[in-house]
Every structure is written in C-alpha cells, then in structure tokens.
Design a protein around this motif. Structure first.
Motif, PDB file in Angstrom:
ATOM      1  N   LEU A  43      17.873   2.387 -16.365  1.00  0.00           N
ATOM      2  CA  LEU A  43      16.620   1.747 -16.754  1.00  0.00           C
ATOM      3  C   LEU A  43      16.868   0.922 -18.010  1.00  0.00           C
ATOM      4  CD1 LEU A  43      15.244   3.231 -19.487  1.00  0.00           C
ATOM      5  CD2 LEU A  43      14.847   5.047 -17.845  1.00  0.00           C
ATOM      6  N   ARG A  49       7.644  -0.580 -22.051  1.00  0.00           N
ATOM      7  CA  ARG A  49       7.600  -0.388 -20.596  1.00  0.00           C
ATOM      8  C   ARG A  49       8.983  -0.044 -20.055  1.00  0.00           C
ATOM      9  NH1 ARG A  49       2.483   0.275 -18.450  1.00  0.00           N
ATOM     10  NH2 ARG A  49       1.160  -0.508 -20.117  1.00  0.00           N
ATOM     11  N   LEU A  51      11.601  -0.252 -17.288  1.00  0.00           N
ATOM     12  CA  LEU A  51      11.982  -1.054 -16.131  1.00  0.00           C
ATOM     13  C   LEU A  51      13.167  -0.381 -15.435  1.00  0.00           C
ATOM     14  CD1 LEU A  51      10.361  -3.021 -17.929  1.00  0.00           C
ATOM     15  CD2 LEU A  51      11.898  -4.836 -17.182  1.00  0.00           C
ATOM     16  N   LEU A  70      11.112   7.435 -11.462  1.00  0.00           N
ATOM     17  CA  LEU A  70      10.629   6.297 -12.246  1.00  0.00           C
ATOM     18  C   LEU A  70       9.655   5.456 -11.428  1.00  0.00           C
ATOM     19  CD1 LEU A  70      14.005   5.121 -13.845  1.00  0.00           C
ATOM     20  CD2 LEU A  70      12.108   6.244 -15.044  1.00  0.00           C
ATOM     21  N   VAL A  71       8.621   4.957 -12.072  1.00  0.00           N
ATOM     22  CA  VAL A  71       7.662   4.074 -11.410  1.00  0.00           C
ATOM     23  C   VAL A  71       8.341   2.723 -11.188  1.00  0.00           C
ATOM     24  CG1 VAL A  71       5.475   2.850 -11.682  1.00  0.00           C
ATOM     25  CG2 VAL A  71       5.666   5.236 -12.397  1.00  0.00           C
ATOM     26  N   ARG A  72       8.362   2.257  -9.950  1.00  0.00           N
ATOM     27  CA  ARG A  72       9.096   1.041  -9.603  1.00  0.00           C
ATOM     28  C   ARG A  72       8.193  -0.126  -9.233  1.00  0.00           C
ATOM     29  NH1 ARG A  72      14.506   2.035  -9.317  1.00  0.00           N
ATOM     30  NH2 ARG A  72      15.002   4.229  -9.620  1.00  0.00           N
ATOM     31  N   GLU A  74       5.256  -2.942 -10.780  1.00  0.00           N
ATOM     32  CA  GLU A  74       4.640  -3.521 -11.972  1.00  0.00           C
ATOM     33  C   GLU A  74       3.207  -3.038 -12.092  1.00  0.00           C
ATOM     34  OE1 GLU A  74       5.044  -7.724 -12.105  1.00  0.00           O
ATOM     35  OE2 GLU A  74       7.222  -7.675 -11.971  1.00  0.00           O
ATOM     36  N   TYR A  76       4.731  -1.289 -14.320  1.00  0.00           N
ATOM     37  CA  TYR A  76       5.647  -0.218 -14.693  1.00  0.00           C
ATOM     38  C   TYR A  76       4.940   0.775 -15.627  1.00  0.00           C
ATOM     39  CZ  TYR A  76       8.963  -3.474 -12.674  1.00  0.00           C
ATOM     40  OH  TYR A  76       9.607  -4.327 -11.829  1.00  0.00           O
ATOM     41  N   GLU A  77       5.670   1.734 -16.075  1.00  0.00           N
ATOM     42  CA  GLU A  77       5.092   2.836 -16.843  1.00  0.00           C
ATOM     43  C   GLU A  77       5.504   2.719 -18.306  1.00  0.00           C
ATOM     44  OE1 GLU A  77       4.491   7.523 -15.796  1.00  0.00           O
ATOM     45  OE2 GLU A  77       6.488   6.706 -15.518  1.00  0.00           O
ATOM     46  N   TRP A  82       5.291   8.169 -19.431  1.00  0.00           N
ATOM     47  CA  TRP A  82       6.421   8.909 -18.865  1.00  0.00           C
ATOM     48  C   TRP A  82       6.561  10.271 -19.531  1.00  0.00           C
ATOM     49  CZ3 TRP A  82      10.222   9.439 -15.348  1.00  0.00           C
ATOM     50  CH2 TRP A  82      11.320  10.233 -15.699  1.00  0.00           C
TER      51      TRP A  82
END
Length: 201
Positions: A43, A49, A51, A70-72, A74, A76-77, A82
């Motif tokens: 990442l 954020r 990525l 992981l959030v994939r 947009e 994004y987290e 997290w």
C-alpha cells in the motif's frame, strides 16, 4: 521487518510489570500493520488515505490477512478508519498467532491446566530480533509502544522520524488512542453518576 509482531512480542515481554490496555495495543498493532505494508509495498498513502497496491504475499499470515482486507474502491479508507476497523480484537489475534507459530507457551502452575496459565515468550530468533529493536530504541517501534502505553517516549524519538507516511500513521494511532481514552473516561463518569442515582433511591 515485522513491526506488528515485534510490538506484540514487546507488549508480552513488558506485560507483567506494565499492564497494557488491550484496546490501545490493538490500535497500535493496526498502525504497525500499515507501516509493515508500506514497507512491503502493499500500500501507499495519499495524505491520510490508504491506496492498496497489487497484493503480494508477505509471508506472514496476519499481514496477508490485513492486506487482503484493504478497501480497494475510491475514495479509499483513511488511516484512522482502518485503525478502528482492523484494530477490533487485534491484540488477541496477535497473542493467538504467536502461540500458533510456537513463539509463546502457557506457563504451567501447580494444579493449573496449561490453557489457563499466563502466556510466556519462548526463546526464539523472532524474540531476539524484537528485543534488539527495542533495546536499540528503534523510533517507529518506540512510538507505537508509547501510543500503546508500553513505555514513556524519550524526547528524541520523534525527531528521528523523517518518513511522512510513517509519521501520518503514528499521528493517527496517537489520536485514536486519545479518543479511546476519552470514551473510557466518559463511561467511568456515566457509570459513577448512575451508581450515585441508585444510592440516592
């Protein structure tokens, strides 16, 4: 380098003399995972954020689990989001994983079954590596341990951090721990007020 595992080892090492709040440690472990995944190039951070990059195995079960969660999409987290999502119960997951891979054992007391004994670290290369980083005062490990309440941070430790992404993670961990402490204090005040009402009836 596995900062999250090293932090868990350090926490167990110091636990008898300095009890640590599990919630604080869980947040710090989630932050350590972000640091480890940055190093593994799983990442990158854009501001605060996360990525995700193309997923590649790290060789560590919990880090691979973190990378896969992981959030994939947009936008994004954020690092803070997290920490709260991933951190839930994470300290227990690390304690269980250390035992699973043979880095800890349960101390057997008289007439006490093995599973109810206190968790103890065994002599291992992983333990020695964690102790070396701890003894050397490695800045990231010290900062995360400080956030978790494992030790008081020397004044110079923060000055050694020159990585913007890591500094962002550490700031988020510090903020989340402060927020959690504020929640604890509010709950204590509310519980005390509730008790006083009952005593007055």
């Amino acid at each position: 380098m596995n900062t999250a595992r090293d932090l868990a080892i350090v926490a167990l090492e110091t636990a008898p003399g300095r009890p640590v709040e599990q919630g604080d440690l869980s947040l710090a472990l989630a932050g350590a995972e972000v640091v480890d995944l940055i190093e593994a190039q799983a990442l990158a951070l854009d501001g605060d954020r996360i990525l995700p990059s193309a997923q590649a195995p790290t060789g560590d079960r919990l880090l691979d689990e973190a990378a896969s969660s992981l959030v994939r999409l947009e936008p994004y987290e954020s690092v803070e989001d997290w920490l709260w999502r991933r951190g839930r119960g994470l300290s227990s997951a690390y304690v269980d994983d250390l035992e699973r891979v043979g880095l800890t054992t349960r101390a057997r007391g008289r007439r006490i079954p093995l599973r109810t004994g206190r968790t103890e670290l065994v002599d291992s290369d992983a333990r020695r590596r964690a102790e070396e980083r701890w003894t050397a005062g490695e800045p990231v490990l010290v900062a995360l341990a400080t956030a978790a309440g494992i030790r008081d941070e020397p004044a110079e430790a923060r000055e050694d951090l020159d990585d913007d992404a890591v500094s962002t993670v550490l700031a988020a961990v510090g903020g989340a721990v402060q927020e959690l402490e504020a929640v604890r204090q509010r709950k204590e005040i509310e519980d005390a007020a509730f008790d006083n009402v009952w005593r007055g009836l």
